[in-house]
Motif scaffolding. Structure first.
Motif, short mmCIF file in Angstrom:
data_model
loop_
_atom_site.label_atom_id
_atom_site.label_comp_id
_atom_site.label_asym_id
_atom_site.label_seq_id
_atom_site.Cartn_x
_atom_site.Cartn_y
_atom_site.Cartn_z
N VAL A 213 43.38 44.15 40.02
CA VAL A 213 43.88 45.44 40.49
C VAL A 213 44.68 45.24 41.79
N ARG A 214 45.91 45.76 41.77
CA ARG A 214 46.80 45.62 42.93
C ARG A 214 46.66 46.82 43.86
N ASP A 215 47.11 46.63 45.08
CA ASP A 215 47.07 47.68 46.09
C ASP A 215 48.25 48.64 45.86
N SER A 216 47.93 49.91 45.67
CA SER A 216 49.01 50.86 45.36
C SER A 216 49.96 51.06 46.55
N ALA A 217 49.58 50.58 47.71
CA ALA A 217 50.52 50.62 48.83
C ALA A 217 51.79 49.82 48.52
N ASN A 218 51.67 48.86 47.60
CA ASN A 218 52.81 48.00 47.27
C ASN A 218 53.51 48.40 45.98
N GLU B 48 51.29 46.09 19.75
CA GLU B 48 51.93 46.15 18.44
C GLU B 48 52.78 47.41 18.28
N ARG B 49 52.66 48.33 19.24
CA ARG B 49 53.44 49.56 19.15
C ARG B 49 54.53 49.63 20.21
N GLY B 50 54.74 48.50 20.91
CA GLY B 50 55.92 48.40 21.76
C GLY B 50 55.66 48.39 23.26
N PHE B 51 54.38 48.27 23.66
CA PHE B 51 54.07 48.40 25.09
C PHE B 51 53.10 47.32 25.54
N GLN B 52 53.32 46.84 26.75
CA GLN B 52 52.47 45.81 27.31
C GLN B 52 52.17 46.20 28.75
N ILE B 53 50.90 46.48 29.02
CA ILE B 53 50.53 46.76 30.40
C ILE B 53 50.69 45.47 31.21
N GLU B 54 51.41 45.57 32.32
CA GLU B 54 51.75 44.39 33.12
C GLU B 54 50.98 44.34 34.44
N MET B 55 50.67 45.52 34.97
CA MET B 55 50.02 45.57 36.27
C MET B 55 49.23 46.86 36.39
N ILE B 56 48.15 46.80 37.18
CA ILE B 56 47.31 47.97 37.42
C ILE B 56 47.14 48.13 38.92
N ASP C 44 41.94 52.43 46.08
CA ASP C 44 40.57 52.29 46.56
C ASP C 44 40.31 50.83 46.96
N PRO C 45 40.00 50.58 48.24
CA PRO C 45 39.77 49.20 48.69
C PRO C 45 38.68 48.50 47.88
N GLU C 46 37.73 49.29 47.35
CA GLU C 46 36.67 48.66 46.57
C GLU C 46 37.16 48.20 45.20
N LYS C 47 38.26 48.77 44.75
CA LYS C 47 38.80 48.37 43.43
C LYS C 47 39.87 47.30 43.56
N ILE C 48 40.65 47.35 44.64
CA ILE C 48 41.76 46.40 44.81
C ILE C 48 41.20 44.98 44.82
N GLY C 49 41.80 44.12 44.03
CA GLY C 49 41.36 42.73 43.98
C GLY C 49 40.32 42.44 42.90
N THR C 50 39.71 43.52 42.34
CA THR C 50 38.74 43.29 41.27
C THR C 50 39.49 43.10 39.95
N LYS C 51 38.79 42.56 38.96
CA LYS C 51 39.43 42.33 37.68
C LYS C 51 39.16 43.48 36.70
N VAL C 52 40.19 43.85 35.97
CA VAL C 52 40.07 44.79 34.85
C VAL C 52 40.68 44.07 33.67
N GLY C 53 39.85 43.63 32.75
CA GLY C 53 40.36 42.79 31.66
C GLY C 53 41.02 41.57 32.27
N ASN C 54 42.28 41.35 31.93
CA ASN C 54 42.99 40.18 32.44
C ASN C 54 43.73 40.46 33.75
N PHE C 55 43.61 41.68 34.25
CA PHE C 55 44.39 42.07 35.41
C PHE C 55 43.56 42.04 36.68
#
Lengths: 206, 206
Positions: free
Chosen positions: B131-136, B106-114, B118-129
């Motif tokens: 988690v992508r690999d920061s290598a990309n 409502e204040r003008g911002f939409q998180i699109e990607m996270i 950390d290989p243990e975090k990549i691929g896990t869900k955070v809310g509706n997201f």
């Protein structure tokens, strides 16, 4: 000296200088200059010299600043040559994330207690803390003479909780709720609201 | 108009005015005054009138401001009459807490990607997201033409990640890491560091 008339905007830059100096110390550095500090911070060397000169003589022309000495003096000026006990109000996602953050102690702050009003949260553990019942926050914070609080509650609760903090004797509130707080003039409030920071930048974007 | 010469400190107050006006709208209010706004915000009415006058005529002497009109204009001026897609880098406690925070849209911002490294975090869900690999991140953010990023990584990673963001075309970085960032002059950075905010207040405490 520390005249009360130094503009708050100057005070606001001192923690930035201190953070950069402490970063240099961790890098093993001993001496810096207003030029180097300025380049790191995107602030002019003249501004840095002017800001620091309000508090005394910290460097010699041509030889620069002894980093440890300047950092120690800034810690004294900012009153973080001690550790402030902090009450955190709100044990939601953000409050819990902040409670787990290990970086406060070395910068002068120690979270001492965490409160929430949610019966499902009261009594649960957040890191080393047991979440306390916010019904008791006024009495407990007063009894503990805590002067610094972090307010991490939903917007609708921020003002009433802030009033309790003020009544308990808190003099500095870091407010994460996205609303302004009305507090007496002798109580200091700083706001952390990511949306306002983002909006300040999008002004400059096309 | 929006002259480029308006001081950044004025720009920094506009989101605060906007937030207060939107709060009044939710209260069902229609008209306000620089006096009332000033009392809510602890800013003088004269300052508010002067700030707003830089962008045109928003109120009439004696009748005050139409809240909806002024809020709409401030949204336009701050370029939040649209929604900015935001890349979040860092899926630790704080990143996850921010991803779950519902107040950005409502204040003008939409998180699109996270992103996280950390290989243990990549691929896990955070809310509706997921988690992508920061290598990309460089390639993907560039491909998506994302201009706004939130940097929620440990201090040691902040500068190298910021350099990737800049290369990807990001022009505004909200930096939660407690370090300064060196970026080109056309890239805007705002810092959120609770310790510096706390230190700015302890200066005033005994």
């Amino acid at each position: 000296m520390q005249a009360k008339s130094i503009p708050d905007i100057v005070i606001g830059r001192l923690p930035i200088y201190l953070r950069a100096l402490q970063h240099m110390l961790r890098e093993g550095r001993q001496v810096t200059s207003s030029q180097e500090l300025g380049e790191r911070l995107g602030i002019s060397a003249a501004q840095i010299r002017k800001d620091l000169s309000q508090f005394g003589e910290f460097g010699k022309q041509g030889t620069g600043y002894t980093i440890k000495f300047l950092a120690d003096r800034l810690q004294e000026i900012l009153h973080v040559d001690r550790v402030w006990r902090v009450a955190m109000i709100g044990a939601g996602d953000l409050g819990r994330a902040l409670a787990h953050y290990g970086g406060f102690a070395e910068r002068g702050f120690q979270i001492e207690m965490i409160y929430d009003s949610d019966p499902e949260k009261i009594g649960t553990k957040v890191g080393n803390f047991v979440v306390r019942d916010s019904a008791n926050l006024l009495a407990e914070i007063k009894a503990e003479s805590i002067q610094v609080a972090m307010l991490v509650v939903p917007a609708a609760f921020a003002q009433p909780v802030a009033e309790q903090l003020v009544e308990a004797g808190v003099k500095a509130i870091l407010n994460y709720a996205p609303v302004n707080l009305s507090v007496p003039a002798d109580v200091h409030v700083q706001h952390i609201d990511p949306s306002t920071h983002l909006q300040r930048m999008t002004y400059y974007l096309e």
